[in-house]
Enzyme design. Structure first.
Site, PDB file in Angstrom:
ATOM      1  CE1 TYR A 194      -0.358  -5.746   2.791  1.00 14.38           C
ATOM      2  CE2 TYR A 194      -0.328  -4.721   0.515  1.00 14.38           C
ATOM      3  CZ  TYR A 194       0.133  -4.836   1.762  1.00 14.38           C
ATOM      4  OH  TYR A 194       1.025  -3.778   2.224  1.00 14.38           O
ATOM      5  CE  LYS A 212      -1.191  -1.978   3.772  1.00 11.27           C
ATOM      6  NZ  LYS A 212      -0.442  -1.037   5.223  1.00 11.27           N
TER       7      LYS A 212
END
Length: 233
Positions: free
Chosen positions: A141, A145
């Site tokens: 994750y 990002k």
């Protein structure tokens, strides 16, 4: 600076969490029309929003959404996912899923809507990043990002001469379904939405929506031990 009053806005992931609050705040600031996208548009509950089906990882779905929303001047790439995969132990399909949703998804949507915004005289793009753009959390994750942050920085340079301003929104944990199982301080999604829209109206390149995010960014020029104290052990 970009005016929200009278604008036509598309918010991905507009049925819940930050996206839902963005839709509410946009209408509160006088937006003319807000497309709120979701995999299941029936989850969009705002009475004035235009529900729109969208799966950001599916090129055909993205193309169909762009064909239906030809009046957009502001695009907010908010939709995201966190599989919580392990780099070493999870199937590679799960590792890739965060990248597909959080990096390639916004890019697909942006590529579809940049010509639309340009034809409508220019406008604004906002991508939702994370404090984890700058701080590894042990999962893909954060990598997704971080990659989106880099994408946004490149798009800002490429789109400026085409009349499209670009804002990156960074935020730590927010009190949404995605973080429901986490015992940690969380920002109010409405506060995040307010900060995001303030940034669009001010023409900010970047918005740091909470104290945690501001602290993480302030440590980027320090030694790694500042962000990862476990390295001192």
């Amino acid at each position: 600076m970009t005016a929200i009053e009278g604008a036509t806005v598309l918010v991905t992931g507009g049925g819940r969490g930050i996206g839902k609050m963005l839709v509410e705040e946009l209408y509160g600031r006088g937006a003319g029309k807000v497309y709120a996208t979701a995999r299941d548009p029936r989850t969009v509950t705002h009475p004035d929003a235009v529900p729109l089906a969208l799966e950001v990882t599916d090129p055909a779905s993205v193309t169909a959404a762009a064909e239906q929303a030809q009046d957009v001047t502001i695009l907010i790439n908010n939709a995201g996912a966190s599989v919580r995969a392990s780099y070493l132990d999870s199937p590679m399909e799960e590792v890739r899923r965060d990248l597909e949703t959080n990096f390639y998804g916004p890019l697909l949507v942006t590529r579809a809507f940049v010509p639309v915004i340009e034809r409508n005289g220019g406008g604004h793009l906002l991508n939702v990043h994370s404090a984890l753009s700058w701080l590894a959390d042990g999962t893909p994750y954060g990598a997704s990002k971080a990659a989106l942050w880099s994408q946004t920085n490149s798009l800002r340079l490429e789109l400026q001469p085409r009349g499209i301003a670009v804002t990156g929104l960074h935020v730590a944990y927010v009190d949404t379904d995605m973080t429901s199982g986490l015992d940690a301080p969380k920002a109010d999604p409405r506060d995040v939405a307010v900060a995001a829209l303030d940034g669009i109206e001010a023409g900010a390149h970047e918005v740091l929506a909470d104290d945690t995010t501001r602290w993480v960014k302030s440590q980027l020029s320090a030694d790694l031990e500042a962000l990862y104290p476990q390295l001192n052990n």
